[in-house]
Motif scaffolding. Sequence first.
Motif, PDB file in Angstrom:
ATOM      1  N   ALA A 256       0.787  -1.236   0.000  1.00 50.35           N
ATOM      2  CA  ALA A 256       0.000   0.000   0.000  1.00 50.35           C
ATOM      3  C   ALA A 256       0.817   1.283   0.000  1.00 50.35           C
ATOM      4  O   ALA A 256       0.226   2.362  -0.146  1.00 50.35           O
ATOM      5  CB  ALA A 256      -0.938  -0.001   1.211  1.00 50.35           C
ATOM      6  N   ASN A 257       2.135   1.209   0.165  1.00 52.46           N
ATOM      7  CA  ASN A 257       2.913   2.449   0.181  1.00 52.46           C
ATOM      8  C   ASN A 257       2.852   3.127  -1.187  1.00 52.46           C
ATOM      9  O   ASN A 257       3.159   2.505  -2.212  1.00 52.46           O
ATOM     10  CB  ASN A 257       4.370   2.148   0.543  1.00 52.46           C
ATOM     11  N   PRO A 258       2.444   4.395  -1.266  1.00 50.79           N
ATOM     12  CA  PRO A 258       2.243   5.024  -2.579  1.00 50.79           C
ATOM     13  C   PRO A 258       3.514   5.139  -3.412  1.00 50.79           C
ATOM     14  O   PRO A 258       3.467   5.017  -4.637  1.00 50.79           O
ATOM     15  CB  PRO A 258       1.673   6.409  -2.225  1.00 50.79           C
ATOM     16  N   ASP A 344      13.565  -1.926  -6.599  1.00 53.35           N
ATOM     17  CA  ASP A 344      14.371  -2.570  -5.548  1.00 53.35           C
ATOM     18  C   ASP A 344      14.996  -1.522  -4.625  1.00 53.35           C
ATOM     19  O   ASP A 344      15.016  -1.694  -3.395  1.00 53.35           O
ATOM     20  CB  ASP A 344      15.454  -3.441  -6.169  1.00 53.35           C
ATOM     21  N   GLU A 345      15.492  -0.448  -5.213  1.00 51.34           N
ATOM     22  CA  GLU A 345      16.096   0.618  -4.411  1.00 51.34           C
ATOM     23  C   GLU A 345      15.041   1.289  -3.523  1.00 51.34           C
ATOM     24  O   GLU A 345      15.302   1.579  -2.350  1.00 51.34           O
ATOM     25  CB  GLU A 345      16.733   1.657  -5.334  1.00 51.34           C
ATOM     26  N   MET A 346      13.848   1.510  -4.068  1.00 46.73           N
ATOM     27  CA  MET A 346      12.773   2.131  -3.295  1.00 46.73           C
ATOM     28  C   MET A 346      12.360   1.244  -2.122  1.00 46.73           C
ATOM     29  O   MET A 346      12.138   1.733  -1.005  1.00 46.73           O
ATOM     30  CB  MET A 346      11.580   2.421  -4.204  1.00 46.73           C
ATOM     31  N   VAL A 347      12.262  -0.067  -2.361  1.00 43.94           N
ATOM     32  CA  VAL A 347      11.884  -0.986  -1.286  1.00 43.94           C
ATOM     33  C   VAL A 347      12.932  -0.975  -0.175  1.00 43.94           C
ATOM     34  O   VAL A 347      12.598  -0.949   1.019  1.00 43.94           O
ATOM     35  CB  VAL A 347      11.684  -2.410  -1.846  1.00 43.94           C
ATOM     36  N   LEU A 348      14.209  -0.972  -0.546  1.00 47.10           N
ATOM     37  CA  LEU A 348      15.271  -0.915   0.465  1.00 47.10           C
ATOM     38  C   LEU A 348      15.188   0.373   1.274  1.00 47.10           C
ATOM     39  O   LEU A 348      15.330   0.373   2.508  1.00 47.10           O
ATOM     40  CB  LEU A 348      16.645  -1.018  -0.211  1.00 47.10           C
ATOM     41  N   GLN A 349      14.943   1.492   0.597  1.00 47.48           N
ATOM     42  CA  GLN A 349      14.857   2.783   1.291  1.00 47.48           C
ATOM     43  C   GLN A 349      13.680   2.810   2.262  1.00 47.48           C
ATOM     44  O   GLN A 349      13.825   3.216   3.423  1.00 47.48           O
ATOM     45  CB  GLN A 349      14.713   3.902   0.255  1.00 47.48           C
ATOM     46  N   LYS A 350      12.516   2.357   1.790  1.00 50.22           N
ATOM     47  CA  LYS A 350      11.334   2.383   2.645  1.00 50.22           C
ATOM     48  C   LYS A 350      11.437   1.358   3.767  1.00 50.22           C
ATOM     49  O   LYS A 350      10.925   1.583   4.871  1.00 50.22           O
ATOM     50  CB  LYS A 350      10.077   2.127   1.807  1.00 50.22           C
ATOM     51  N   ASP A 351      12.106   0.253   3.505  1.00 50.54           N
ATOM     52  CA  ASP A 351      12.311  -0.750   4.555  1.00 50.54           C
ATOM     53  C   ASP A 351      13.163  -0.166   5.681  1.00 50.54           C
ATOM     54  O   ASP A 351      12.888  -0.387   6.869  1.00 50.54           O
ATOM     55  CB  ASP A 351      12.979  -1.984   3.956  1.00 50.54           C
ATOM     56  N   THR A 352      14.192   0.597   5.313  1.00 49.13           N
ATOM     57  CA  THR A 352      15.030   1.248   6.326  1.00 49.13           C
ATOM     58  C   THR A 352      14.221   2.254   7.132  1.00 49.13           C
ATOM     59  O   THR A 352      14.328   2.321   8.368  1.00 49.13           O
ATOM     60  CB  THR A 352      16.221   1.946   5.645  1.00 49.13           C
ATOM     61  N   GLU A 353      13.407   3.057   6.447  1.00 44.79           N
ATOM     62  CA  GLU A 353      12.580   4.050   7.142  1.00 44.79           C
ATOM     63  C   GLU A 353      11.569   3.370   8.063  1.00 44.79           C
ATOM     64  O   GLU A 353      11.297   3.846   9.170  1.00 44.79           O
ATOM     65  CB  GLU A 353      11.858   4.929   6.129  1.00 44.79           C
ATOM     66  N   LEU A 354      11.007   2.254   7.609  1.00 51.80           N
ATOM     67  CA  LEU A 354      10.031   1.536   8.431  1.00 51.80           C
ATOM     68  C   LEU A 354      10.682   0.965   9.687  1.00 51.80           C
ATOM     69  O   LEU A 354      10.112   1.044  10.788  1.00 51.80           O
ATOM     70  CB  LEU A 354       9.390   0.417   7.605  1.00 51.80           C
ATOM     71  N   ARG A 355      11.853   0.378   9.522  1.00 56.71           N
ATOM     72  CA  ARG A 355      12.559  -0.163  10.694  1.00 56.71           C
ATOM     73  C   ARG A 355      12.861   0.937  11.696  1.00 56.71           C
ATOM     74  O   ARG A 355      12.713   0.755  12.915  1.00 56.71           O
ATOM     75  CB  ARG A 355      13.860  -0.846  10.258  1.00 56.71           C
TER      76      ARG A 355
END
Length: 482
Positions: A256-258, A344-355
């Motif tokens: 769901a992340n835009p 892939d880069e966006m997922v890594l960035q958002k994963d870091t922000e989520l953590r």
Amino acid sequence: MSFKLNARPLLGVLALAACFVAPATAGAVSLQEALNAARLNDPAFRAAAAERKAGKLNEVIGRSLLLPSVVANYSEGKAKYDREFLGGTNTTTQTSDVDLKSYSIQLRQPLYSLDAASRYDLGQELAEEADYIYQFNEFDLIQRIATAYIEVLIALEQLNAANAQKLALAESLKLTQKQKAGGESSRLDVLDVTAKHDLAKAQHLEAQHDLESKVKTLEGLTGLVVVNIAGATDEYIPALPENTVYDNLRQQMLAANPEILVARSRIDQAKIQKKRAFAGHTPRVDFVAVKSLSENDTVNTINQITDSEVMQVQMQLPLFSGFGTTAQVDQADEKVRQEKAALDEMVLQKDTELRKAYSQCLLGKQKIEAYKQAVYSANEAVKAARLGQSAGLRVQLDELNALQQLYQTQRDYVRTRYETMTALLKLKLLTGAGGPEEVASLFSAFDPASRPVEIPRLLDLPVPGGQQNQEELPLLNLPLLN
């Protein structure tokens, strides 16, 4: 000088000689009101709304390529011509002026066109991307407003703590000077306290200017004149719902992340562009119907009226384009790979922000409890200092130092609570749960009825080298926690 405590809010603001408090005629601005005003006044969000409307029209444009197109032609004019008739030795010449008229209407309906079908699919994707981008801009607006709003409240607490420190050091300076006059302190002690007091005054001025800057930022985003602001109620403690698992949050974010949805949409767009490029190898088939009426349209049809109806199927088959079409297909294929890497880069960035946000929420709950206990202990220290002063065992400076510690501890408590609120909001936005319903509980914590706070404004700035006759005002009173 005596100090009395009364039941004032934790976020009360000091009345300062260099500041004036705007009259509290207007109601306190809540976080929800600030957001509603920003939706109307923030230029970036208004631009985002216009961008969304423009993007949604791509769907209509793409669909139009699959629908029939109708073209009408009309021409009218005059022609003058000379004609010679050769007949042996007799040659005759005829000169005429005629009116030319021509009418036609043509209908063209695509029957098979991979290019038109690809453009239609692309229009659908662009329309969906416009929705995702608008959702991201809406989430961004919520985060910007909430951050600016909370920074004002934190700046107010910082101003409280800075003023408490300044007043405590001012009283300490008076006591040290008195002790020096009685031979109980040295000149070095006076200089040391004077330096600390001057530093405290500078920090107090810095806190004033920081508050003014934060308020101006909030006003610029909302278009409101912020006189009063609503602080968060004491009952609200920001915390994650029970049994919240990080993996579940991550799956929700991926779905769901835009920003992630935009990255996926662009992969689909690149695939469609590849199909569109490949359309250069495929035929195009159209149904064409033409109705025409002409009068004297050529020299050979003088004094003739032609009424015709033509229906036909046309096919265009590309044979050779200098290898350009093949190159475009290969180019589009590389674009697909590029967009996949961007995802892939966006997922890594958002994963870091989520953590980070998840950890802040977990740690914030523990820190809030610890600081709450620290505020309670600081309150007890103030009570003990006052009892000791009434019994003759403590001096007024002990009470001032205890009050200073109370303000600083309370500042850290409030800052931690607001930072945890910001992290919780960030978590909601990252997982795509940042709509009005999802953030309503967070925004409702800022109740203007139960926690209105007046904001002091700078009246005159200190003049370097000039004399500042600023009256030292007492601390604004805080409630003691039971």
